[in-house]
Write a protein that holds these residues in place. Structure first.
Motif, PDB file in Angstrom:
ATOM      1  N   ALA A 261      34.044 -21.067 -68.785  1.00 33.63           N
ATOM      2  CA  ALA A 261      33.809 -20.814 -67.339  1.00 33.63           C
ATOM      3  C   ALA A 261      32.420 -20.998 -66.885  1.00 33.63           C
ATOM      4  CB  ALA A 261      33.872 -18.945 -67.281  1.00 33.63           C
ATOM      5  N   VAL A 262      32.219 -21.532 -65.685  1.00 38.13           N
ATOM      6  CA  VAL A 262      30.938 -21.912 -64.916  1.00 38.13           C
ATOM      7  C   VAL A 262      30.739 -20.753 -63.952  1.00 38.13           C
ATOM      8  CG1 VAL A 262      29.723 -23.622 -63.588  1.00 38.13           C
ATOM      9  CG2 VAL A 262      31.580 -24.390 -65.235  1.00 38.13           C
ATOM     10  N   VAL A 263      29.574 -20.094 -64.451  1.00 39.44           N
ATOM     11  CA  VAL A 263      29.187 -18.878 -63.670  1.00 39.44           C
ATOM     12  C   VAL A 263      27.838 -18.956 -63.109  1.00 39.44           C
ATOM     13  CG1 VAL A 263      28.646 -16.400 -63.906  1.00 39.44           C
ATOM     14  CG2 VAL A 263      30.144 -17.549 -65.476  1.00 39.44           C
TER      15      VAL A 263
ATOM     16  N   ASP B  70      38.567 -28.517 -65.196  1.00 36.98           N
ATOM     17  CA  ASP B  70      39.209 -27.682 -66.300  1.00 36.98           C
ATOM     18  C   ASP B  70      38.407 -26.281 -66.556  1.00 36.98           C
ATOM     19  OD1 ASP B  70      40.864 -29.738 -66.952  1.00 36.98           O
ATOM     20  OD2 ASP B  70      39.596 -30.805 -68.066  1.00 36.98           O
ATOM     21  N   ALA B  71      37.559 -25.956 -65.845  1.00 38.03           N
ATOM     22  CA  ALA B  71      36.805 -24.763 -65.873  1.00 38.03           C
ATOM     23  C   ALA B  71      37.198 -23.819 -64.861  1.00 38.03           C
ATOM     24  CB  ALA B  71      35.382 -25.130 -65.856  1.00 38.03           C
TER      25      ALA B  71
ATOM     26  N   ILE C  48      33.891 -19.918 -73.443  1.00 35.04           N
ATOM     27  CA  ILE C  48      32.461 -20.493 -73.416  1.00 35.04           C
ATOM     28  C   ILE C  48      31.941 -20.322 -72.107  1.00 35.04           C
ATOM     29  CG2 ILE C  48      31.250 -22.695 -73.418  1.00 35.04           C
ATOM     30  CD1 ILE C  48      32.509 -22.225 -76.081  1.00 35.04           C
ATOM     31  N   PHE C  49      30.722 -19.676 -72.058  1.00 40.29           N
ATOM     32  CA  PHE C  49      30.094 -19.459 -70.502  1.00 40.29           C
ATOM     33  C   PHE C  49      29.010 -20.566 -70.270  1.00 40.29           C
ATOM     34  CE2 PHE C  49      30.034 -14.500 -72.231  1.00 40.29           C
ATOM     35  CZ  PHE C  49      31.403 -14.539 -71.662  1.00 40.29           C
TER      36      PHE C  49
ATOM     37  N   LEU D 290      31.278 -31.745 -68.431  1.00 35.63           N
ATOM     38  CA  LEU D 290      31.673 -30.815 -69.463  1.00 35.63           C
ATOM     39  C   LEU D 290      32.419 -31.068 -70.531  1.00 35.63           C
ATOM     40  CD1 LEU D 290      33.272 -28.208 -66.912  1.00 35.63           C
ATOM     41  CD2 LEU D 290      31.105 -27.860 -68.218  1.00 35.63           C
ATOM     42  N   ASP D 291      32.733 -32.634 -70.476  1.00 29.45           N
ATOM     43  CA  ASP D 291      33.540 -33.140 -71.608  1.00 29.45           C
ATOM     44  C   ASP D 291      32.827 -33.135 -72.991  1.00 29.45           C
ATOM     45  OD1 ASP D 291      35.716 -33.466 -70.126  1.00 29.45           O
ATOM     46  OD2 ASP D 291      35.465 -35.469 -69.824  1.00 29.45           O
ATOM     47  N   PRO D 292      31.474 -33.730 -72.941  1.00 25.73           N
ATOM     48  CA  PRO D 292      30.934 -33.769 -74.420  1.00 25.73           C
ATOM     49  C   PRO D 292      30.371 -32.420 -74.699  1.00 25.73           C
ATOM     50  CG  PRO D 292      29.710 -34.728 -72.408  1.00 25.73           C
ATOM     51  CD  PRO D 292      30.974 -34.653 -72.047  1.00 25.73           C
TER      52      PRO D 292
END
Length: 329
Positions: free
Chosen positions: A5-7, A30-31, A81-82, A96-98
């Protein structure tokens, strides 16, 4: 496979959301993306609902700052994952991949920070985090790529490695660890609460890591810029909070040394005619004394470990020995 999650915490940041939210949406397929609003009055929520209907909205009842704002909002986020992302950050393709690869392969890693570069000069590191953070014995923070006000040019000189603290500007943490730590200490309000969280995680043997393959660009100072005395107040006060709660060793000698060093900083502000910043340091210390009993109680209930600092005194190294580059420490 872990989900993320991207917050984005927002307070009257409609202009920033308009500028930077599109890059987050474009490069975070993907988030799940959330905007956590801290009781804004600038029509931010209506704007996001209208322009970005796939973004989830969490509406906090009050503006509790960074710490309480995220504590309140993350109760409604279920992903593994936050990613706590400032609203003034431009992300990059595949950022975000790595991060997810590291979390999936290194189970002992609980916290991650990407490379944070300056949005205004993308060749340089950005003040708030750079290539990962550390502290000295007395709780003064510094980064690979940034010591005090000296900023390095990024030449890929800092590879992936364990760090002591990750920047709250772009902060990844496992949900399970965040909950185990009971989130941020809300008494910090804003500034250095991420250092406190990382310090408490470190004292429970969790690892924080810098992942260089992920890059973001940070404007910085969008809420409080460096010339604002409130920022000086929060940084000095919260640094004292951190040391008192978490540092190992003989506490009162550490605090006494901090009082002396902070006093020197205050005198320097006087010579520079930055009178409001001088009084901000005084205010920070009075607030620290007022909260000391509570902090000592917290310390009693938290584990402390030796070996938390990589440099004994960054003040001495930087100002006396003139070591302004991290690689020379």
């Amino acid at each position: 496979m872990l989900n993320i999650a991207v917050v984005i915490l927002n307070w009257n940041g409609k202009a920033l959301l308009k500028q930077f939210l599109p890059s987050v949406i474009d490069y975070s397929k993907d988030a799940t993306i959330y905007v956590a609003d801290n009781a804004s009055t600038d029509n931010s929520v209506a704007f996001v609902k209208d322009q970005f209907p796939n973004v989830k909205i969490i509406e906090n009842k009050i503006n509790g700052g960074y710490a309480k704002g995220y504590n309140d909002a993350l109760q409604f986020v279920d992903e593994d994952i936050f990613c706590l992302l400032n609203s003034d950050i431009e992300v990059t393709p595949n950022w975000l991949d790595p991060i997810l690869d590291t979390f999936n392969t290194e189970t002992e890693t609980a916290i991650i920070q990407p490379k944070i570069l300056d949005y205004k000069d993308k060749t340089k590191f950005e003040y708030a985090g750079a290539a990962g953070g550390f502290i000295d014995k007395y709780g003064y923070p510094f980064c690979r790529g940034r010591i005090f006000d000296t900023i390095e040019t990024d030449t890929n000189q800092y590879p992936n490695s364990n760090i002591f603290w990750a920047s709250g500007a772009c902060f990844f943490i496992r949900k399970q660890v965040f909950n185990q730590l009971n989130g941020f200490d809300e008494s910090f309000f804003a500034h250095q609460e991420e250092i406190d969280l990382c310090w408490r995680a470190f004292n429970l043997n969790y690892k924080a890591k810098y992942v260089s393959e992920s890059t973001v660009f940070h404007v910085g100072g969008a809420t409080l810029n460096a010339t604002n005395p409130q920022k000086t107040y929060l940084n000095f006060r919260n640094s004292l909070f951190n040391v008192t709660k978490n540092a190992s060793g003989y506490l009162f000698s550490l605090i006494f040394t901090r009082l002396v060093l902070d006093g020197i900083a205050g005198i320097q502000f006087l010579f520079q005619l930055k009178i409001k910043h001088f009084f901000a340091i005084l205010k920070a210390h009075f607030s620290f004394y007022f909260n000391l009993k509570k902090l000592l109680k917290q310390r009693k209930n938290l584990p402390q470990q030796k070996g938390y600092f990589s440099v004994k005194s960054i003040v001495y190294s930087y100002f006396i020995k003139k070591k302004t580059n991290f690689s020379k420490l």
